[in-house]
Design a protein around this motif. Structure first.
Motif, mmCIF file in Angstrom:
data_model
loop_
_atom_site.group_PDB
_atom_site.id
_atom_site.type_symbol
_atom_site.label_atom_id
_atom_site.label_comp_id
_atom_site.label_asym_id
_atom_site.label_seq_id
_atom_site.Cartn_x
_atom_site.Cartn_y
_atom_site.Cartn_z
ATOM 1 N N SER A 107 5.447 122.849 101.034
ATOM 2 C CA SER A 107 5.547 122.307 99.670
ATOM 3 C C SER A 107 4.853 120.949 99.570
ATOM 4 C CB SER A 107 7.018 122.211 99.236
ATOM 5 O OG SER A 107 7.715 121.223 99.962
ATOM 6 N N THR A 110 7.926 119.800 94.593
ATOM 7 C CA THR A 110 8.039 120.349 95.952
ATOM 8 C C THR A 110 9.356 121.115 96.093
ATOM 9 O OG1 THR A 110 8.980 118.276 96.797
ATOM 10 C CG2 THR A 110 6.587 118.572 97.030
ATOM 11 N N ARG A 167 8.825 124.379 94.458
ATOM 12 C CA ARG A 167 7.889 125.199 95.227
ATOM 13 C C ARG A 167 8.607 125.879 96.400
ATOM 14 N NH1 ARG A 167 5.345 128.309 97.100
ATOM 15 N NH2 ARG A 167 3.159 128.463 97.677
#
Lengths: 307, 307
Positions: A294, B257, B260
């Motif tokens: 990520s 993130t 993700r």
């Protein structure tokens, strides 16, 4: 030889635990009268570390340890051990059950063997001592006939012998102990570690729920939560968390930064191998690989190379 | 001169918006018949970018745009503009209200001026066209007497004149348009930016709540959420989010993130200046300084220098 403090006197469960926690190196064990004194000896560099009880499966958290850990300069745990809490009944040599007119111990210990005493020493007078070790001392001095003591007490009172061993009303009572020292290089991650922290959440609606979400969103398995008043303000609490993982793990570090931004105070109380060595179950989204992926993805997005 | 596609024909609101979105540079505007064709022209590099409608304050999301953005190679928005949706009534020169026997427009436009028509052209027959621009064309050709059209239509049908200007039943109806292009260097953060993403959450209990928590925990102000079926599986949805902030901001990057790692699919649909230039209200815990401070703190903790 490093000096290591423990909650004394000699012959207590904490001494037994501290011996286990320092089994890997030569150490001189130094008794302290109280947990705060043991921790203060670490802070003042009188000793390298201290062995202290953290929680008991029957009695719960050891408040003196929780409060002591956050009451002064930072201290961090580097190891834990869990002892089964079972007691020996120590007597002067040759004493039989029928000859025991009095039995002595710390009140907590007496509470955990009440049924056994009722069954095997029903006629003995029950006396209290300031510790299980002090109880053994009283028997040695002839002030009582039998002491309910930690197994390790046998080493310190070699003149006594065991009338009964490994007694306990609750078969699986356990106490967890920590070895704490001043901050320094952390124990290496082993893949089966525990991290302890203490946080003071802002006094806002939903603050604790948000703190817990910071952990759960990173797939962190919270194994223990305790609250203690901060003593600064009525209604303000400090929360002690234990969870699976090492601060070197990406998910743990990420959660801690979130807590650090959110909370008035965050104390790192250590990352150390779990005594049972059980590896955590980590969801795929919380793995090291997921964090690395990520982070790399975000860098590509920010550079305009991915969307 | 770069070619920029827009949802045509010439004379639509989207043309007007695309002119505003490309006001800073010389561009050749190229009409596309549909939103998917406009987006496809970007993906095939036939044009540099496309102006497309995203949402209308009366009609809601423009599904064709949402679906088109995620239906092929990535595209990202680099600018937005918001147009007040008000209409002109165009007639052949010299036509009076009493002479209007028929009025024509796109059904959506007719729906937004129904009250006005009932009051000022109560006897006119209502006819429909495929766009407001096509309606103007029909009036110019003599196939209807009056067209409800976008103000920009005047430029394309100079033979027509306005019988009435800036009419609308709902006074503050607005449509938001995006300029989208292939991924590339992102617009610089301005301090008042919007980020758009699309995510497919795993089909688990609480998955959407966790997605929303990833945003709220970072103090991110979610301004819009739309769901669209993924078309892959009944009951699986793709969520479109708009929120305050730029992907270059620490809190936005951190949240992305997290998404993700968590979501089956995350599409970055762009970070671009908000048309109203209103800076977001950022909680202290979500500031750039807070992120920097927490990252530095974690590094010290991991190094054993802080606890």
């Amino acid at each position: 030889m490093p000096r290591i403090a423990f909650l004394g006197p000699p012959g207590t469960f904490t001494e037994q635990a501290t011996r286990a926690l320092t089994a890997d190196f030569d150490a001189e064990l130094v008794p302290s009268d109280t947990v705060p004194l043991a921790l203060e000896a670490v802070r003042s560099e009188d000793v390298l570390a201290a062995g202290v009880p953290m929680e008991n499966s029957v009695e719960g958290a050891v408040s003196a340890t929780l409060d002591g850990l956050v009451a002064g300069e930072p201290l961090t745990a580097v190891a834990e051990t869990v002892l089964p809490i079972r007691f020996h009944v120590l007597v002067r040599p040759g004493t039989s059950s029928e000859q025991v007119g009095s039995v002595i111990s710390h009140p907590h210990a007496l509470a955990q063997v009440r049924s056994w005493l009722g069954r095997y020493l029903p006629r003995a007078e029950v006396l209290t001592a300031s510790s299980t070790a002090a109880a053994a001392s009283a028997v040695q001095a002839g002030n009582a006939d039998a002491a309910v003591a930690a197994p390790v007490a046998v080493d310190h009172y070699p003149d006594l012998e065991a009338l009964a061993t490994d007694i306990a009303d609750v078969g699986d009572a356990q106490t967890r102990f920590l070895l704490v020292r001043r901050p320094g290089v952390l124990p290496q991650p082993t893949g089966a570690d525990r991290t302890s922290i203490a946080v003071v959440a802002h006094d806002e609606v939903g603050a604790l729920a948000e703190v817990l979400s910071e952990l759960s969103l990173r797939g962190i398995n919270l194994s223990r939560i305790e609250s203690r008043p901060t003593k600064d303000r009525l209604g303000e609490y400090r929360f002690f968390f234990d969870f699976d993982g090492h601060v070197a793990d990406a998910r743990i570090g990420d959660a801690l930064t979130g807590l650090r931004r959110r909370c008035g105070e965050v104390r790192f109380l250590g990352s150390y191998p779990k005594s049972d060595r059980s590896p955590p179950s980590v969801r795929p989204m919380a793995s090291e690989q997921a964090f690395q992926m990520s982070t790399e993805w975000l860098a590509e997005v920010r550079a305009g190379r991915l969307a």
